[in-house]
Design a protein around this motif. Structure first.
Motif, short mmCIF file in Angstrom:
data_model
loop_
_atom_site.label_atom_id
_atom_site.label_comp_id
_atom_site.label_asym_id
_atom_site.label_seq_id
_atom_site.Cartn_x
_atom_site.Cartn_y
_atom_site.Cartn_z
N ASP A 68 0.48 -1.62 -0.25
CA ASP A 68 -0.17 0.09 0.70
C ASP A 68 0.80 1.56 0.31
O ASP A 68 0.28 2.32 -0.74
CB ASP A 68 -1.22 -0.17 1.28
N THR A 69 2.47 0.83 0.45
CA THR A 69 2.99 2.23 0.25
C THR A 69 3.77 2.63 -0.63
O THR A 69 3.90 1.56 -1.96
CB THR A 69 4.24 2.01 1.37
N TRP A 70 3.60 3.74 -1.26
CA TRP A 70 4.20 3.75 -2.76
C TRP A 70 5.59 3.33 -3.37
O TRP A 70 6.67 3.81 -1.83
CB TRP A 70 3.66 5.50 -3.11
N GLU A 71 6.18 3.47 -4.23
CA GLU A 71 7.47 2.18 -4.93
C GLU A 71 8.09 1.70 -3.59
O GLU A 71 9.01 1.15 -3.85
CB GLU A 71 8.38 3.93 -4.97
N VAL A 72 7.12 0.59 -2.76
CA VAL A 72 7.63 0.08 -1.59
C VAL A 72 7.14 -1.78 -1.79
O VAL A 72 5.68 -1.72 -2.18
CB VAL A 72 7.23 0.14 -0.25
N TYR A 73 7.78 -2.86 -2.28
CA TYR A 73 7.21 -4.00 -2.46
C TYR A 73 7.52 -4.66 -1.40
O TYR A 73 8.19 -4.25 -0.19
CB TYR A 73 8.30 -3.58 -3.57
N ARG A 74 6.82 -6.08 -1.19
CA ARG A 74 7.14 -7.44 -0.58
C ARG A 74 7.26 -8.69 -1.22
O ARG A 74 7.05 -8.40 -2.43
CB ARG A 74 5.96 -7.21 0.68
N MET A 75 8.02 -9.41 -0.58
CA MET A 75 8.28 -10.71 -1.82
C MET A 75 7.30 -11.71 -1.48
O MET A 75 5.72 -11.11 -0.13
CB MET A 75 9.07 -11.51 -0.70
N ARG A 76 6.43 -11.88 -2.37
CA ARG A 76 5.54 -12.82 -2.06
C ARG A 76 5.82 -14.20 -1.63
O ARG A 76 6.62 -14.24 -1.36
CB ARG A 76 5.35 -13.22 -3.74
N SER A 77 4.73 -14.17 -1.26
CA SER A 77 4.50 -15.48 -0.33
C SER A 77 5.44 -16.95 -0.52
O SER A 77 5.77 -17.29 0.32
CB SER A 77 2.76 -15.89 0.40
N GLU A 78 5.01 -17.03 -1.85
CA GLU A 78 5.39 -18.40 -2.18
C GLU A 78 7.73 -18.30 -2.17
O GLU A 78 8.17 -19.00 -2.93
CB GLU A 78 5.19 -18.99 -3.87
N PHE A 79 7.76 -17.36 -1.61
CA PHE A 79 9.67 -17.15 -2.05
C PHE A 79 9.27 -16.04 -1.27
O PHE A 79 10.65 -15.34 -1.09
CB PHE A 79 9.90 -15.94 -3.63
N ASP A 80 9.04 -16.30 0.10
CA ASP A 80 9.45 -14.88 1.03
C ASP A 80 10.33 -15.88 2.08
O ASP A 80 10.35 -14.77 2.87
CB ASP A 80 8.02 -14.61 1.96
N THR A 81 11.39 -17.07 1.73
CA THR A 81 12.39 -17.31 2.78
C THR A 81 13.39 -17.76 1.53
O THR A 81 13.31 -18.02 0.78
CB THR A 81 11.61 -18.25 2.94
N GLN A 82 14.61 -17.84 2.03
CA GLN A 82 15.64 -17.96 1.10
C GLN A 82 16.08 -18.89 0.63
O GLN A 82 15.82 -19.42 -0.50
CB GLN A 82 17.07 -17.42 1.84
N ARG A 83 15.36 -19.92 1.50
CA ARG A 83 14.98 -21.99 0.92
C ARG A 83 13.90 -21.50 0.05
O ARG A 83 14.03 -22.75 -0.80
CB ARG A 83 14.60 -22.28 2.12
N LYS A 84 13.41 -21.35 0.10
CA LYS A 84 11.77 -21.18 -1.60
C LYS A 84 12.50 -20.62 -1.90
O LYS A 84 12.29 -20.86 -3.37
CB LYS A 84 10.34 -19.99 -1.53
N VAL A 85 13.05 -19.50 -2.37
CA VAL A 85 13.99 -19.01 -3.44
C VAL A 85 14.97 -19.91 -4.14
O VAL A 85 15.12 -20.40 -5.36
CB VAL A 85 14.85 -17.52 -3.90
N GLU A 86 15.55 -20.67 -3.44
CA GLU A 86 16.72 -21.57 -3.29
C GLU A 86 16.01 -22.85 -4.38
O GLU A 86 16.91 -23.08 -5.04
CB GLU A 86 17.74 -22.19 -2.24
N ALA A 87 15.24 -23.92 -3.96
CA ALA A 87 14.05 -24.39 -3.90
C ALA A 87 13.51 -23.66 -6.23
O ALA A 87 14.17 -24.86 -7.15
CB ALA A 87 13.15 -24.81 -3.55
N TYR A 88 12.77 -22.71 -6.20
CA TYR A 88 12.68 -22.90 -7.23
C TYR A 88 13.79 -22.43 -8.45
O TYR A 88 13.98 -22.36 -9.60
CB TYR A 88 11.99 -21.41 -7.37
N PHE A 89 15.28 -21.82 -8.14
CA PHE A 89 16.88 -21.94 -8.77
C PHE A 89 16.98 -23.47 -8.92
O PHE A 89 18.47 -23.26 -9.43
CB PHE A 89 17.60 -20.65 -8.01
N ALA A 90 17.03 -24.38 -8.33
CA ALA A 90 17.08 -25.57 -7.86
C ALA A 90 18.18 -26.05 -9.29
O ALA A 90 19.01 -26.82 -9.75
CB ALA A 90 16.68 -26.71 -7.57
N ASP A 91 16.94 -26.30 -10.62
CA ASP A 91 17.49 -26.51 -11.71
C ASP A 91 17.72 -25.66 -12.66
O ASP A 91 18.33 -25.36 -13.80
CB ASP A 91 16.56 -27.22 -12.50
N LYS A 92 18.13 -24.24 -11.70
CA LYS A 92 19.13 -23.52 -13.50
C LYS A 92 20.16 -22.69 -12.82
O LYS A 92 20.21 -22.17 -11.34
CB LYS A 92 17.81 -22.25 -12.94
#
Length: 906
Positions: free
Chosen positions: A611-635
């Motif tokens: 709701d704050t202008w130009e401020v973002y948050r992580m999407r729930s499916e990527f809100d931890t480093q382990r979730k990000v790691e899993a997404y890029f596991a084969d990349k």
């Protein structure tokens, strides 16, 4: 025999002095059965007991302080007191002891000196016994085997102050010396001094510098022995210094190696140390790390057992020769192929060795397992050996070391495991082969240890701070560990994002309940093979850096134990606390700096606007480093890696992290001053945060962490007689130096990682004497590699540390390397242990032509392949006379040559 024990000790209110010893009358060394002493003034304590001597006529004993139904203080007991009971059953002994604190020169009492460097291989017999006698005991460890301690004094039996006629003492319990004097030939008062006596030249070479020792008439009665013990003799001798080499066992290479160094190769490395007058060979951990049977198992600090050695370190020739000549020829061919590789092929080496194990076990296993020597080994090591063997078998059967995923035996049950280890069990041969391999590894390492000691060389091991969460210990003793956390290290020169080792942290509260029995057993096992050891990351005994399971980098960690801050305390520094400080700060203005041309893709896929202008948050499916790691596991492409690292940095872009146990209290995020959330603060907020940060990380915990370490380290470091060295690099609180000094633990000093924050490079002449200095460790680039990493830094080193003018050369020449090596050998440290690569850097002929091949490990890469290997064989090294003579000359020139008698011991 009636024995009167007397000790002078000034107690505090409520404290009592107690005694324990090796006889039933003294409690059989069981503190619960110890006996109290009596006092009339709180200073002089005494107790009289009737003792029955053992078959050896020797009793060991010590004192401790008791208060409030618990032991509050122990003596230093690395060299236990010995009381020799000789004479008839009516003999009386009157003993006067002094409380034993850790001596300043504690290192001289370690096994490194008494079993190797200054070992007395042919000890004298006990002195003659008399019915009425005076026994004088003294500690003097800095006496080589062609000298002895002697007593010279105002009695004819003591030479009447003529040192050539002094009374020689016995080294039967070296480094304690003992003399027994016929009391009927003494007149009192008695005055005497200890002298350093040259047995070959039959003369005293040094006297004590202190005033005469004095004894008034002690009124020794008939059939009584008066024992005066716990004296210390010091002489004005130069400080002992030594040199050594550090190299992993896997990096060794001999003509007979099977593509990797093994325990048989250690003997030739010891030979090289002897030929160059070095006195220490330091290795990395050699525990079994087999999890997947792939190269990822090459990391030596991620073991599956704290006791078992890695099968790959077995010297195959020592197992015996295969009778199958065809198979033997095949192995010989493969041995040459693997041995000629410039680096280790971890998978091929282990496959080859296991092929050999299976064949030789079929041929020799039954006979070996039936031998008395194996049975003795098995009974002594059964507690860890059976679980390890079964774990290894089940790991391969179920194709995973994660016992939580096994269809059976996920919960350890000792009775079930015992059944699997019986000869009649269906899988016995698949389990017993591990008994066979570990027995042979034990024999081979013991042989190397004996060879080192016989040659006056100290074998120095390495105790990793962590264990794997998929290990035998995590399976059999999970109560000792916090399996929901990850151990690592905060950011340092090795890694800007910190290190995440993935190990579980220790449940110290549970370990404390049984007196740290887990660690005690581990140290005792280590002492069977090593006379010195390096405690990896000794800071872990003060506090450990614990990282949440959902994190990949180390930045989101916190020290455990620690003292977190409440909101009220944070605001007391002038910083108004906001919940936003706990959330990743993601703003439009810096996204392009992080992601460049991929910014729009990141916005569309991984983050979402708030709701704050130009401020973002992580999407729930990527809100931890382990979730990000899993997404890029084969990349694995470069662009994906950049995006992944950028997302990691967004997630760690917080100002505070909640405490693991008290989520309403907080820790300032480590190193956050380099991140965008810190930059978003106004100037007075930054000032307040910096003040808070400085107090938290550099002052707040000093006394608290000091107490934590002193709960554990005194007992553990004194549980064996190994020389203790601590790896105290990184973010070091002040209390670390206090503890290491109090416990006489040798520190680690590296010039490019100075402990004085005002220095860019360490000053070698300012290193503490109780330290190990080196140029580089296995986690660093070598001297030559470092020289080429940062030209500006190299230039400053060239001008300031080497005192040279002009431009520094772009590469480290042999001449420059020799100067750096010589400077380190001249340092104030008791030990200068250099990486093998750095020793060879001083010779253009013998050093590796490719400097990049010298690196052992890159800590910032969690998937680093540990495969460094010597570029020449040990046989070639031993024949490199020019190099070896140069090293020997450097060691001798800089005052680190072995003492004359040490070399004779070799």
């Amino acid at each position: 025999m009636i024995v009167s024990f007397n000790i002078e000790y000034r107690t505090s209110w409520g404290e009592e002095v107690w005694l324990t010893g090796s006889t039933s009358e003294l409690g059989n060394n069981d503190f619960a059965k110890a006996i109290p002493l009596q006092t009339v003034d709180g200073i002089h304590w005494t107790v009289q007991k009737e003792l029955q001597p053992s078959d050896e006529n020797v009793i060991t004993y010590s004192y401790f302080i008791w208060k409030d139904e618990k032991i509050v203080r122990n003596e230093w007991n690395s060299i236990p007191r010995h009381l020799y009971l000789r004479g008839d059953k009516n003999k009386k002994y009157r003993i006067y002891d002094n409380w034993k604190n850790i001596p300043e020169q504690q290192y001289l009492y370690s096994a490194a000196f008494t079993e190797s460097l200054l070992a007395h291989r042919h000890k004298a017999a006990l002195p003659k016994s008399y019915k009425k006698s005076l026994v004088i005991k003294a500690y003097a460890p800095r006496i080589s085997s062609d000298y002895c301690l002697a007593i010279c004094g105002n009695q004819s039996i003591l030479g009447n102050w003529e040192s050539s006629n002094a009374l020689l003492m016995s080294d039967s319990n070296f480094p304690e010396w003992i003399a027994e004097i016929d009391a009927t030939k003494l007149t009192f008062p008695l005055e005497y001094k200890f002298v350093l006596y040259n047995k070959k030249e039959k003369k005293a070479e040094a006297w004590e510098s202190n005033p005469n020792r004095y004894m008034a008439n002690p009124e020794i009665k008939a059939n009584e022995t008066l024992v005066i013990s716990d004296r210390y003799a010091y002489f004005q001798t130069p400080a002992w210094k030594g040199a050594g080499v550090a190299i992993p066992v896997f990096s060794l290479k001999s003509e007979s190696s099977y593509g990797i160094g093994d325990l048989g190769d250690l003997k030739q490395m010891i030979d090289w140390a002897v030929s160059t007058d070095q006195q220490v060979v330091q290795i990395l951990p050699i525990n079994d790390t087999t999890m997947t049977h792939t190269w990822t198992d090459s990391y030596p600090y991620n073991s599956i057992s704290i006791y078992a050695f890695h099968p790959m370190y077995t010297n195959l020739q020592q197992l015996g020769k295969l009778k199958d000549k065809k198979a033997l020829a095949t192995f010989a061919k493969q041995q040459k192929e693997l041995n000629n590789l410039p680096a280790i092929d971890y998978e091929a080496v282990n496959q080859l060795k296991w092929n050999y194990f299976e064949l030789i076990f079929k041929q020799e296993g039954e006979k070996v397992l039936a031998s008395e020597e194996f049975k003795t080994f098995f009974e002594s090591n059964k507690e860890w050996l059976q679980p390890y063997a079964v774990f290894s078998h089940l790991r391969d059967v179920y194709k995973t070391p994660d016992f939580r995923k096994w269809p059976q035996y996920t919960i350890y049950n000792a009775e079930e495991i015992e059944k699997l280890c019986q000869p009649q069990a269906a899988d016995y041969s698949s389990i017993a082969i591990y008994f066979y391999i570990q027995f042979n590894l034990h024999l081979q390492l013991m042989a190397a240890t004996k060879y080192a000691r016989d040659n006056g060389v100290v074998l120095k091991g390495d105790i990793p701070i962590g264990i794997s969460r998929n290990s035998v210990e995590a399976w059999t003793e999970p109560h000792y560990f916090n399996l929901n956390g990850q151990a690592g290290a905060p950011p340092d020169d090795f890694s800007v994002n910190g290190q995440n080792w993935g190990f579980p942290t220790y449940n110290w509260e549970m370990m404390e309940k049984d007196g740290y029995a887990w660690w005690m057993k581990r140290f005792h096992k280590m002492s069977e093979y090593f006379d010195a050891y390096r405690i990896d990351h000794i800071l872990g005994f003060f506090r450990i850096w614990e990282i949440p399971m959902n994190a990949v980098h180390g930045l989101l960690g916190q020290f455990v134990p620690a003292l977190p801050m409440s909101k009220m305390e944070i605001e007391s520094y002038g910083l108004s606390f906001r919940d936003e400080f706990l959330k990743p700060y993601i703003h439009e203005y810096f996204l392009e700096q992080v992601f460049g041309s991929h910014t729009d893709y990141v916005k569309e896929t991984f983050i979402e606007p708030t709701d704050t202008w130009e401020v973002y948050r992580m999407r729930s499916e990527f809100d931890t480093q382990r979730k990000v790691e899993a997404y890029f596991a084969d990349k694995t492409d470069e662009e994906s890696s950049r995006i992944k690292e950028g997302l990691y940095s967004l997630i760690s872009n917080v100002l505070f992290v909640p405490d693991h146990k008290e989520p309403h209290k907080f820790h300032p995020r480590i190193g956050v001053q380099h991140d965008f959330i810190y930059r978003s603060l106004n100037e007075w907020e930054k000032t307040a945060f910096n003040r808070l940060y400085d107090q938290y990380y550099y002052h707040r915990h000093n006394e608290f962490w000091h107490q934590q370490a002193m709960k554990k380290l005194p007992q553990l470091t004194q549980s064996t007689r190994m020389l203790v060295c601590g790896e105290d690099l990184g973010m070091i609180p002040e209390c670390v130096a206090w503890v290491m000094n109090d416990l006489r633990i040798l520190s680690l000093e590296i010039q490019r990682m100075p402990k004085n924050p005002t220095y860019e490079f360490g000053h070698l002449n300012e290193y503490p004497y109780r330290s190990v200095c080196t140029i580089s460790t296995h986690d660093m680039s070598t001297l030559r590699g470092w020289w080429e990493e940062d030209y500006q830094q190299t230039q400053r080193y060239y001008n300031s540390m080497l005192g040279r003018h002009g431009n520094a050369p772009s590469v480290a020449t042999a001449e420059l390397c020799e100067e750096v090596v010589r400077n380190h050998l001249y340092s104030n440290s008791i030990l200068c242990i250099l990486a093998w690569q750095d020793w060879l850097s001083i010779d253009e002929t013998w050093r590796n032509p490719n400097v990049q091949e010298e690196r052992i490990n890159v800590p910032s890469n969690p998937r680093h392949y540990w495969r460094y290997r010597m570029h020449l064989t040990l046989e070639e090294l031993l024949k490199a006379e020019g190099l070896n003579n140069k090293i020997k000359e450097l060691v001798n020139q800089t005052g680190r040559k072995p003492l004359k008698s040490d070399k004779e011991n070799r």
